[in-house]
Design a protein around this motif. Structure first.
Motif, mmCIF file in Angstrom:
data_model
loop_
_atom_site.group_PDB
_atom_site.id
_atom_site.type_symbol
_atom_site.label_atom_id
_atom_site.label_comp_id
_atom_site.label_asym_id
_atom_site.label_seq_id
_atom_site.Cartn_x
_atom_site.Cartn_y
_atom_site.Cartn_z
ATOM 1 N N HIS A 39 -27.030 194.159 81.511
ATOM 2 C CA HIS A 39 -27.388 193.567 82.804
ATOM 3 C C HIS A 39 -26.768 192.183 82.908
ATOM 4 N N ASP A 40 -26.267 191.862 84.107
ATOM 5 C CA ASP A 40 -25.625 190.573 84.375
ATOM 6 C C ASP A 40 -26.541 189.726 85.246
ATOM 7 N N ALA A 41 -27.018 188.615 84.704
ATOM 8 C CA ALA A 41 -27.858 187.682 85.466
ATOM 9 C C ALA A 41 -27.022 186.724 86.300
ATOM 10 N N HIS A 42 -25.745 186.620 86.010
ATOM 11 C CA HIS A 42 -24.772 185.861 86.791
ATOM 12 C C HIS A 42 -25.184 184.415 87.052
ATOM 13 N N HIS A 43 -25.652 183.773 86.002
ATOM 14 C CA HIS A 43 -25.973 182.337 86.027
ATOM 15 C C HIS A 43 -27.081 181.985 87.013
ATOM 16 N N ARG A 44 -27.954 182.924 87.349
ATOM 17 C CA ARG A 44 -28.931 182.691 88.416
ATOM 18 C C ARG A 44 -30.216 182.002 87.956
ATOM 19 N N TYR A 45 -30.515 182.013 86.641
ATOM 20 C CA TYR A 45 -31.828 181.595 86.168
ATOM 21 C C TYR A 45 -31.772 180.258 85.432
ATOM 22 N N THR A 46 -32.860 179.504 85.506
ATOM 23 C CA THR A 46 -33.022 178.355 84.629
ATOM 24 C C THR A 46 -33.253 178.872 83.213
ATOM 25 N N PRO A 47 -33.121 178.031 82.180
ATOM 26 C CA PRO A 47 -33.367 178.524 80.818
ATOM 27 C C PRO A 47 -34.751 179.149 80.646
ATOM 28 N N GLN A 48 -35.787 178.549 81.222
ATOM 29 C CA GLN A 48 -37.129 179.094 81.083
ATOM 30 C C GLN A 48 -37.242 180.440 81.786
ATOM 31 N N GLU A 89 -26.805 173.698 75.035
ATOM 32 C CA GLU A 89 -28.131 173.633 74.441
ATOM 33 C C GLU A 89 -29.157 174.433 75.249
ATOM 34 N N ALA A 90 -28.863 174.733 76.508
ATOM 35 C CA ALA A 90 -29.813 175.489 77.324
ATOM 36 C C ALA A 90 -30.146 176.836 76.693
ATOM 37 N N PHE A 91 -29.179 177.394 75.958
ATOM 38 C CA PHE A 91 -29.410 178.703 75.355
ATOM 39 C C PHE A 91 -30.381 178.638 74.179
ATOM 40 N N ARG A 92 -30.629 177.450 73.656
ATOM 41 C CA ARG A 92 -31.583 177.336 72.557
ATOM 42 C C ARG A 92 -32.994 177.718 73.027
ATOM 43 N N LEU A 93 -33.360 177.265 74.227
ATOM 44 C CA LEU A 93 -34.684 177.595 74.746
ATOM 45 C C LEU A 93 -34.820 179.106 74.953
ATOM 46 N N ILE A 94 -33.764 179.734 75.497
ATOM 47 C CA ILE A 94 -33.812 181.187 75.696
ATOM 48 C C ILE A 94 -33.966 181.895 74.361
ATOM 49 N N ARG A 95 -33.187 181.465 73.390
ATOM 50 C CA ARG A 95 -33.172 182.093 72.069
ATOM 51 C C ARG A 95 -34.535 182.002 71.395
ATOM 52 N N GLN A 96 -35.243 180.918 71.631
ATOM 53 C CA GLN A 96 -36.545 180.715 70.986
ATOM 54 C C GLN A 96 -37.608 181.684 71.488
ATOM 55 N N HIS A 97 -37.370 182.298 72.650
ATOM 56 C CA HIS A 97 -38.431 183.077 73.278
ATOM 57 C C HIS A 97 -38.124 184.556 73.455
ATOM 58 N N THR A 98 -36.904 184.993 73.142
ATOM 59 C CA THR A 98 -36.594 186.414 73.306
ATOM 60 C C THR A 98 -35.570 186.864 72.266
ATOM 61 N N VAL A 99 -35.696 188.145 71.880
ATOM 62 C CA VAL A 99 -34.711 188.743 70.975
ATOM 63 C C VAL A 99 -33.716 189.606 71.745
#
Length: 402
Positions: free
Chosen positions: A209-218, A245-255
């Motif tokens: 799935h392509d989110a196409h840069h639509r979401y904030t990190p949270q 660094e925005a991807f760090r927050l995503i990484r912390q909350h999902t696999v």
């Protein structure tokens, strides 16, 4: 051996492509792609006014030296225009070098790491029912991996939903069209799509799935968490990556595996993401990231951290880039997957090639070089037509990330 001429060919067999043809005093020519979707003529000017005059008389076999000359020598480094111009030259030179060696390009890169290239296609529909039907079509065609996008109720012209099933060209108007976006509605809808797809087709097929840069990190972390039960191959472009660094927050909350990079221009755009293991797939392209010479460096860095490649392969990349990417994919040891949006029949005719699809895989050319050429007489029948990518606005009119 010397470069005797180089020229830019712009053609529009359904969409615009920028092609560089380099000729030598030994009668061998090479072809490179410099297409920049929606900004094609900027690369044409860069090549014609600033690059080609420097190439005449150079030895085309000195691929690395010419790459450094165009990158370091310009002083103004990186950026989408510069790196696409460099990519066009670089791929044409690799094409010449492989032709001189009498072997397909992947052999010069180090030979095969695999026999076929697993690809994914684009299934989309105005609603979930039609997306499910589109996924079924791709499964019937033998695809093992499918990207799924669906219209979102209440969102006008949702991203990734096209009028056709195999051909999708987002640069569709003389001036930018306006599309809509609503994050809350998308977060409610996307998990429903993948619940339905898994319920219908099970877990034997890879879904993307392509989110196409639509979401904030949270928001992206929230989406990734909700999608975990459906075991996506990846969630692409979950948030803009200018701030790595925005991807760090995503990484912390999902696999849920994360992929990004189709708009990256250099290794510096991906360095922190790779070294900090914040992504699983790097989607940088040959044409976007300065050619084979530079993309190999990105892939090698990624390989140190068990990050795999997943090169962008939409229709804004000409068959020259796709054909070259298949040689790269055939060689690269940390390959993941290759995007494959089929070109129109008109485009395929303008760019003769012999890569081919079979049962979910693409197979690169076995001809000397990268195996793609251009029919200049036919190309001339399709003159340039200005076309822009759309923009996206929220319900209140605020411009958002398209």
């Amino acid at each position: 051996m010397k470069i005797t001429s180089a020229r830019v060919i712009v053609t529009c067999p359904g969409r615009n492509f920028v092609t560089l043809k380099i000729e030598t005093d030994q009668g061998v020519h090479g072809i490179g792609d410099g297409t920049l979707n929606g900004r094609e003529l900027s690369v044409v000017s860069y090549l014609e006014d600033h690059v080609i005059p420097c190439l005449i008389g150079m030895d085309p076999r000195r691929v690395e030296d010419i790459w450094q000359y165009l990158y370091r020598g310009a002083y103004w480094r990186r950026g989408p225009v510069t790196m696409r111009a460099i990519a066009a030259v670089d791929v044409a030179l690799w094409d010449i070098k492989a032709k001189m060696a009498g072997m397909p390009l992947y052999q010069l890169l180090g030979g095969r790491s695999r026999d076929g290239i697993m690809v994914y296609g684009h299934a989309n529909g105005a609603d979930i029912d039609r997306t499910v039907a589109a996924v079924a079509t791709y499964i019937d065609m033998g695809y093992k991996a499918i990207r799924a996008q669906s219209g979102v109720p209440g969102v006008e012209k949702a991203y990734g939903v096209s009028g056709g099933t195999l051909h999708y060209e987002p640069a569709d108007a003389d001036l930018p069209t306006v599309t809509g976006w609503d994050t809350r509605k998308a977060l409610n809808h996307v998990p429903q799509l993948f619940a339905r797809l898994r319920d219908t087709f099970g877990f034997d097929y890879h879904l993307l799935h392509d989110a196409h840069h639509r979401y904030t990190p949270q928001e992206a972390a929230n989406l990734g968490k909700m999608l975990e039960p459906y075991q996506l191959f990846w969630l692409e472009d979950a948030t803009p990556a200018e701030n790595q660094e925005a991807f760090r927050l995503i990484r912390q909350h999902t696999v849920t595996p994360l992929a990004v990079g189709e708009i990256f221009n250099s290794i510096w755009d991906a360095k922190d993401l790779i070294q900090n293991q914040l992504i699983d797939y790097i989607r940088a392209t040959i044409v976007g990231a300065g050619g084979l010479t530079h993309l190999r460096r990105i892939a090698d860095l990624a390989g140190l951290y068990q990050i795999r490649t997943g090169c962008h392969g939409a229709t804004d990349l000409s068959p020259v880039t796709l054909g070259t990417a298949l040689h790269f994919d055939t060689w690269v040891p940390n390959f993941g997957i290759q995007e494959y949006m089929r070109h129109t029949e008109e485009t395929d005719a303008v760019f003769p090639h012999d890569y081919h699809y079979k049962d979910g895989y693409l197979f690169c050319s076995e001809q000397p070089g990268h195996g793609v050429d251009i029919d200049e007489e036919l190309a001339a029948k399709y003159p340039y037509q200005r076309a822009y990518l759309p923009v996206a606005r929220l319900a209140d009119g605020q411009l958002w990330n398209w």
